[in-house]
Motif scaffolding. Structure first.
Motif: not given
Length: 256
Positions: A33-46, A48-59, A64-65, A70-71
């Motif tokens: 919250a106090k960093t320069a990062a934007i937070g979202s609880n929606d993967n698709a929203v996060a 959508r406008n990204a060039d690079t996506v880190f997938v850092a979830v449990k195997p 699902t993620a 995927a679209e």
């Protein structure tokens, strides 16, 4: 691991990037919250406008993620840090010919002292490889691997490796306390000794075995400790632990 990478990138002065952090757990997002990062609880929203996506979830959450957004992943560089999920499986959950990099970092990435083993599929361009270098170097060192199977060993050696050192450090701290030191003093001595030992290997470029032997004065305290460790087959136990971690990584892959 996702938090470690995010904090590593945020703390880097070498990158000019916009970072979006996605997590369904609002409590986890709160730490940004106090960093320069934007937070979202929606993967698709996060993504959508990204060039690079880190997938850092449990195997078991990777499918699902990826499939739920995927679209929005066409023509984006995907960097997966999920242990054990092979490229050919990740590719099935993504648009055709998606550039994918498997990356195995470790938790010291959060303080800019991590190391990551990486392997790319055939669709990753030279430019994207350089981008991977810049991103991973923002939170530590990067090692490119010659085969995907080597990631099992990387997972066991450096991915899980910090925990091995924490385990040994805690044992040393407890021993110091049992021998009469205050915990704060024992902890400071052990932490600085661990840092110094690693730094000595790096700067002298001598093998740990060589430096160990140089410290072993006949009849001295160090050789007494080393003899005790050898008698207890500690090196064998550590090697076995690494092998078990690697085997578990292989097993996770087989489950997918």
């Amino acid at each position: 691991m996702g938090s470690a990478i995010a904090h590593g990138i945020l703390n880097s002065n070498a990158l000019d990037v916009s970072l979006i952090v996605a997590d369904p757990n609002l409590d986890k997002l709160e730490q940004f919250a106090k960093t320069a990062a934007i937070g979202s609880n929606d993967n698709a929203v996060a993504v959508r406008n990204a060039d690079t996506v880190f997938v850092a979830v449990k195997p078991h959450d990777v499918q699902t993620a990826l499939t739920e957004c995927a679209e929005h992943l066409a023509n984006k560089l995907i960097i997966s840090v999920a242990a054990g999920i092979p490229l050919n499986q990740i590719e099935q959950w993504l648009p055709h010919d998606a550039p994918v990099v498997r990356c195995m970092p470790n938790t010291p990435s959060s303080v800019g002292a991590g190391v990551a083993g990486v392997f790319a599929n055939a669709f990753v361009t030279g430019y994207q490889r350089e981008l991977v270098n810049k991103l991973t170097q923002s939170f530590g060192k990067v090692v490119w691997l010659s085969s995907e199977d080597q990631l099992h060993v990387v997972t066991a050696l450096s991915g899980s490796g910090p925990a091995y050192f924490f385990y040994i450090m805690e044992a040393m701290i407890k021993a110091g306390c049992n021998l009469g030191l205050e915990r704060t003093i024992a902890e400071q001595l052990v932490v600085e000794t661990a840092y110094g030992a690693a730094n000595m290997v790096r700067k002298t470029q001598q093998a740990p075995q060589t430096l160990k032997e140089q410290a072993e004065t006949p009849g001295g305290t160090t050789i007494a400790a080393m003899t005790s460790l050898d008698n207890d087959n500690v090196q064998v136990s550590i090697a076995k632990a690494v092998e078990k971690a690697s085997a578990r990584s292989v097993k996770i892959t087989e489950e997918f």
